[in-house]
Design a protein around this motif. Structure first.
Motif, PDB file in Angstrom:
ATOM      1  N   ASP B 130      36.375  31.062  42.946  1.00  0.00           N
ATOM      2  CA  ASP B 130      37.753  31.360  43.325  1.00  0.00           C
ATOM      3  C   ASP B 130      38.498  30.133  43.835  1.00  0.00           C
ATOM      4  OD1 ASP B 130      37.326  33.904  42.501  1.00  0.00           O
ATOM      5  OD2 ASP B 130      37.839  34.868  44.396  1.00  0.00           O
ATOM      6  N   PRO B 134      42.312  30.774  42.685  1.00  0.00           N
ATOM      7  CA  PRO B 134      42.634  31.552  43.889  1.00  0.00           C
ATOM      8  C   PRO B 134      43.647  32.666  43.634  1.00  0.00           C
ATOM      9  CG  PRO B 134      43.766  29.456  43.942  1.00  0.00           C
ATOM     10  CD  PRO B 134      42.845  29.415  42.747  1.00  0.00           C
ATOM     11  N   ILE B 135      44.373  32.605  42.529  1.00  0.00           N
ATOM     12  CA  ILE B 135      45.411  33.616  42.264  1.00  0.00           C
ATOM     13  C   ILE B 135      44.934  34.636  41.242  1.00  0.00           C
ATOM     14  CG2 ILE B 135      47.791  33.989  41.436  1.00  0.00           C
ATOM     15  CD1 ILE B 135      47.534  32.559  44.203  1.00  0.00           C
ATOM     16  N   ALA B 136      44.372  34.175  40.130  1.00  0.00           N
ATOM     17  CA  ALA B 136      43.962  35.121  39.082  1.00  0.00           C
ATOM     18  C   ALA B 136      43.027  34.458  38.090  1.00  0.00           C
ATOM     19  CB  ALA B 136      45.183  35.658  38.336  1.00  0.00           C
TER      20      ALA B 136
END
Lengths: 259, 259
Positions: B130, B134-136
């Motif tokens: 991640d 971290p977002i998608a």
């Protein structure tokens, strides 16, 4: 309270004040009518409190220490011996408890299936947590709110439909009523908590997805009506979801329409 | 190649081209000298390829489908019956394989300890993944680079020291050479991969932390020298870390000094 197995005691250690991952273990004990101590929520005068928990995590002895709560201390007497076990990682605790509490079939294939599903529940919990903490657990939500909003679009638009669609298919393939085997298992209890948590945190998203999840929503209702669980859910032992937990209701993370 | 158990066949399904989570299963097979098919990396003409893997994930039958690779298909014959198992979730696969491959003690307490540690390795893998997503997972790294840099400060400054310090203490408490029991287990092999991956992805951070991790680094060296693994690591079967995998080397995520 119903009688549990004689000769064995269970102590659960988890952060007080949030349902969190510890709740998945509580649901199993409560549904089985198995007495347990919820140590960090007990008064200090009875050996409880958070300090009693962190003391075990600093693990002065040779015992394998837990990386994080929840963890379980089991003490049991057999005719010949006494043993103490410290078991950590939510899914591992439930794997251990499942057959003991009558909440998982005993054969190897079923235990592996149940555990596989429980680990996928754990993955979903982690993603639901990280939506409000996409940068760091050590920062406040307010300090990562912009990133959280960006991540939330993907969670509600892609990830939750994927996870929930998966569990819906799992139920469908297994006859519709149970995730594993022919009776209620700890996986069903955890799926109840998933649905409850998601309804709390993402009511708009869940309203949108409802039509696609008939089996999961029916499972949620059946679990809530099980007599011991219904009593538990109405008791002060049941902790409400809140904004310190894993499932948090921040309306800005639950958009009215998917992206 | 050394002979495996007669009457049983193992097929591993994982994305070709990255070591990823599948590598933790490969290391166990390779160290045990247990033949296995690495299906998605085999040619189509031999029934391999990614399509053979995704077909199983769409799970036309009543079988419990995997949520994601890696998963394992096991076929075994006993005197009276034949059975087929599909086991998913990396830690679950290793829990299943451990005693069969001689890579975990057989008693319940040791199996739970090993599994608890493996689940913590899984948590570390997820955090390391991640950091660049971290977002998608559905976005490119380039589209979440700013958030990645912010997250990386916390990963290298807080989370990696916490995870690695934990595993270092686990080794220390268990006599220094093994994570569980008195012989090499699948957990030791996974810790080897953790250290290799972190050295690849975060060389500056790992150089800073080296002094605090003598047991983990010595374990890494001992594992690399095990004869079957040394042969495997030098073979084309061993996949190199790269920027499509979990451990990616983006220098901007590996700061020269901690925050």
């Amino acid at each position: 309270m119903p009688a549990g197995s004689p000769g064995v005691s269970y102590e659960l250690f988890y952060w007080p004040g949030i349902p969190g991952r510890g709740e998945l273990v509580r649901l199993a004990f409560e549904d089985a009518g198995q007495p347990y101590a919820d140590v960090a929520r007990m008064p200090r005068s009875q050996g409880g409190g958070v300090a009693a928990m962190t003391k075990l995590m600093e693990a002065p002895g040779a015992e394998l220490e837990p990386f994080a709560p929840p963890f379980l201390r089991v003490r049991e007497r057999t005719r010949s011996a006494e043993r103490e076990l410290l078991v950590a990682q939510t899914a591992n605790i439930l794997f251990f408890l499942g057959p003991r509490l009558g909440l998982c079939p005993r054969d190897e294939a079923s235990r592996l299936r149940a555990h596989q599903l429980q680990l996928t529940v754990a993955d979903l919990f982690a993603e639901v947590h990280d939506v409000h903490h996409p940068i760091a657990v050590s920062l406040y939500y307010e300090d990562q709110k912009r990133e959280a909003k960006r991540r939330a679009k993907h969670l509600v638009g892609e990830r939750l439909p994927k996870f929930l669609g998966y569990f819906e298919r799992v139920l469908e393939k297994n006859g519709g009523r149970h995730a594993v085997g022919k009776r209620v298992s700890y996986v069903d209890l955890s799926l109840f908590q998933v649905i409850e948590g998601l309804h709390y945190a993402f009511p708009r998203t869940m309203a949108r997805l409802a039509r696609e999840l008939p089996l999961l929503l029916a499972l949620r209702n059946r679990v809530a009506e099980r007599p011991r669980l219904a009593a538990y859910l109405a008791s002060p032992r049941r902790l409400a979801f809140n904004e310190q937990g894993i499932f948090r209701h921040y309306p800005e993370l639950d958009p009215a329409r998917p992206a």
